[in-house]
Design a protein around this motif. Sequence first.
Motif, short mmCIF file in Angstrom:
data_model
loop_
_atom_site.label_atom_id
_atom_site.label_comp_id
_atom_site.label_asym_id
_atom_site.label_seq_id
_atom_site.Cartn_x
_atom_site.Cartn_y
_atom_site.Cartn_z
N HIS A 1 -10.10 -23.90 -31.70
CA HIS A 1 -8.79 -24.24 -31.15
C HIS A 1 -7.84 -23.09 -31.47
CE1 HIS A 1 -4.87 -26.34 -31.05
NE2 HIS A 1 -5.44 -27.19 -30.21
N PRO A 2 -6.75 -22.90 -30.68
CA PRO A 2 -5.79 -21.84 -31.02
C PRO A 2 -5.20 -21.97 -32.41
CG PRO A 2 -5.44 -22.58 -28.76
CD PRO A 2 -6.46 -23.51 -29.36
N VAL A 3 -5.23 -23.16 -32.98
CA VAL A 3 -4.82 -23.34 -34.38
C VAL A 3 -6.08 -23.54 -35.21
CG1 VAL A 3 -3.61 -24.82 -36.02
CG2 VAL A 3 -2.57 -24.29 -33.80
N HIS A 4 -6.32 -22.65 -36.15
CA HIS A 4 -7.58 -22.72 -36.90
C HIS A 4 -7.49 -21.88 -38.16
CE1 HIS A 4 -7.94 -19.16 -34.23
NE2 HIS A 4 -8.61 -18.63 -35.24
N VAL A 5 -8.48 -22.06 -39.03
CA VAL A 5 -8.63 -21.19 -40.19
C VAL A 5 -9.17 -19.85 -39.69
CG1 VAL A 5 -9.78 -20.84 -42.40
CG2 VAL A 5 -9.06 -23.14 -41.72
N ALA A 6 -8.57 -18.76 -40.16
CA ALA A 6 -8.96 -17.43 -39.69
C ALA A 6 -10.39 -17.10 -40.06
CB ALA A 6 -8.02 -16.39 -40.28
N HIS B 1 -5.90 -18.81 -45.04
CA HIS B 1 -5.22 -18.02 -44.01
C HIS B 1 -5.35 -18.81 -42.70
CE1 HIS B 1 -5.11 -14.11 -41.40
NE2 HIS B 1 -4.02 -14.85 -41.26
N LEU B 2 -4.24 -19.32 -42.20
CA LEU B 2 -4.22 -20.19 -41.02
C LEU B 2 -3.64 -19.43 -39.83
CD1 LEU B 2 -2.80 -23.35 -42.83
CD2 LEU B 2 -5.20 -22.68 -42.55
N VAL B 3 -4.26 -19.63 -38.66
CA VAL B 3 -3.88 -18.92 -37.45
C VAL B 3 -3.26 -19.91 -36.47
CG1 VAL B 3 -4.76 -17.65 -35.45
CG2 VAL B 3 -5.65 -17.16 -37.73
N ASN B 4 -2.18 -19.50 -35.82
CA ASN B 4 -1.51 -20.31 -34.79
C ASN B 4 -1.27 -19.45 -33.57
OD1 ASN B 4 0.10 -21.95 -33.23
ND2 ASN B 4 1.89 -21.82 -34.57
N ARG B 5 -2.06 -19.67 -32.51
CA ARG B 5 -1.94 -18.90 -31.27
C ARG B 5 -1.23 -19.69 -30.16
NH1 ARG B 5 -3.12 -14.38 -33.95
NH2 ARG B 5 -5.33 -14.02 -34.35
#
Length: 822
Positions: A182-187, A210-214
Amino acid sequence: MKKNWKERRKILLILFLWSLPWLSLGQEGRMKQHIDFDWRFHLGDVSEASLADFDDSDWRKVDVPHDWSIEQPFSKDNPGGNGFLPGGIGWYRKTLEWDKRWKGKEVLLNFDGVFMNSEVWINGNRLGKRPFGYISFGYDIASYLKPGKNKIAVRVDNSQIPSARWYSGSGIFRHVDLIITHPVHVARHGTFVRTPTVRSTEAMVAADLHLVNRLGKVTAAKVISNIRDKNGKVVARQENAIQLNVDSTQLTQQFTLNKPLLWSPETPHTYQLETDIQIGNKQVDHYTTVFGVRKLEFDATHGFRLNGKPTKFKGVCEHESMGGLGAAIPADALHRKLKILKEMGCNAIRVGHHPFPDEFYNMCDTMGFMVMDEIFDGWLHWPGFGKAKWDYGAYFQEWWAQDLEELVKRDRNHPSIVIWCQGNEVWGFDKHLDVQKAIYDLYHRLDPTRPTTQAWATHTYLDIVGFNANGEGKDDIARFHREHPNQVAIGTEFPHTRQTRGVYRTKTSYNPWDKPDKSGHEASAANVAKLYPIPDLSEEEVFPEYDARYASGYDNQTRKISVRDAWKLVRDNNFYIGQFRWTGFDYLGEAWGWPSRTNNYGVIDLAGFPKDDYYLYQSLWTDKPMIHLLPHWNHPNKAGIPIPVVAYTNGDAAELFLNGKSLGKQALNTDQLQLLWQVPYTPGRLEAVAYKNGQEIARDTVETTGDAKQLHLSANRTQLTANRRDVVFITIDVTDTQNRLVPDRSGDTVHFEIKGPYRLLGVENGDILDMSPQQVNWRKTFMGKALLMLQATDQPGLVEVKATAVGLTPATMKFTVKNKKR
């Protein structure tokens, strides 16, 4: 037996989960697709092969991991460092069918290693280049994917050899995956689990996420993490409501574990941190991190303590190649390799001299090996620093920091990794201390929980001093300790002894540059003075018949120091915390000259057959009662000649019998660490009985066999799964009429007739001078043995193997390949 089966079942379960074609967790969670199968391959450069519409239908179909160099013939025109095998340029292409589940997702194309200079395209779009063949890397391909067929193209350039000082292999020689999120995920490599406090009653666990938010906007989310023990029980939990920044957010969660199960080589317990991200009521990611709880302490007074217990590194150095398999090693082959080392008493491995595939560290976690994880062989470019002409040094200045960060972030959660290694024998590093400091600082910024060392480096920017051959001379280690009494030291590559399975010499042999020899090599008086004395076992050589390029099965052929004296340095000094001998297994490359594929530094040969020193280490490193006799007892034309008979045991005494008559009982001298009898040769049966505290604990026998009459087959398993991954190792023995191995028999050409669903992986015999092809259905025997390696296909059925050789009775065996469970 039950313990071995439980261990194997645990590892197979992990590998089964790892090998599922799709692993989907959560409502819209992460998926991992393995795309190892059905690549198209072409050896040679094709300029148009990167184009999406290029026709590759006439290219050969291969599965990865794949090594094209091992498929080629040996040639004296190729460099000996590369094992006299070629490099070249190769292309790989693969078709991906669009999957509707990719829509709106992040899609990462992940390579665990491509040797070397890889360039990758998707649908004709160039994604990038990675020079370092041993590092993992990934590309975001979501924006390039389209409904229908998608084409991956990979160009691999290993045309300038030697590109390493050892056999490197060529191609996509490790696994390839798609990771869909998903665009929001753990890197990617986005967790770092630390255990800042470890006690027997409780452990504090900290997890940096480290969390990613696209999604392009600040997003409210909930992060829920559970720690599960080995039985799957949740033993700790944390939940955080958080505002996710656009692109990147850092979060640290803390946990308390009551009565933690501590990781060690004897008790390799692991935990799982399961991190879920929820947006509203929807779970969008599920990320699992395997970690262990253990406490590392290093100081010169107490040495190394693991969980408070004084512990020595009983280690070996390992190269990645494996005989007839080359550098593309299936998981089953890697597990076999580690199992053989474990049974020797080995508890530690130094990877030499580069990162290994991810599954290696997973196995070390669960099997119980401490790992010295090494990043570089050298730093700067040849010439001037003694490394291979076209190796990674040419790219070092541009790429080192990115590659080191990839290594540390990928590997730092593995409990098996206890020491980082900054480099190997970096000639002239003292003139580039700014480089050493930069590497040291980056290691400690990315991971402040582990120390660093460096091979053949005794000062400046490192935590533990590393000794290679620079520590093997008399008084080298002791002198260093006198000058640096508070410094911890380790044998990063120590000792360098040589052996050939089944070959013996009774006269001590040192390397030519350390001592003068008959060929005219000379050595300085200072070098000669530094040699540890290894007494000759006879006045005249008893075994002059062996080729000089083979080494001795006694512990008497080395650079400066024997196995026994090298271990005593570890045993008797707290500050000197262990050793990694060069090497565990023989490896391809670094050959001394044509015709040879390698040197004989391993205590296990290219086929995985132990040599005599394997049992010497077993006597030093294990408590399970054992005794081992050498040499074998087939010595025609030596009637009446005294043969030095040696026994290795972890008992305190042993008695030797020849044809039932006692030749005397001896107490084990803890300084000599072996027992020796001079036995005039008489055919028959030699038997050694080991004792401890006056009680018999083990026996070993060698006996004179009859003439070679037949072949015998044995396998490490009788059942495979039709998964295109399982491997069976079939040992071929030349035996007499009583089915006893004839240990001095070499040169029988064994042909294999194989029926059923199988893939021929390779053949091997451990003979360093045998330059025969490796992926054919025949092999000559060496010292009575050879090896056949087969892999399952995707078809079930019965596989039948028949081995034949002129003048010997054939042998057959069958094994089944069962359907893969869904």
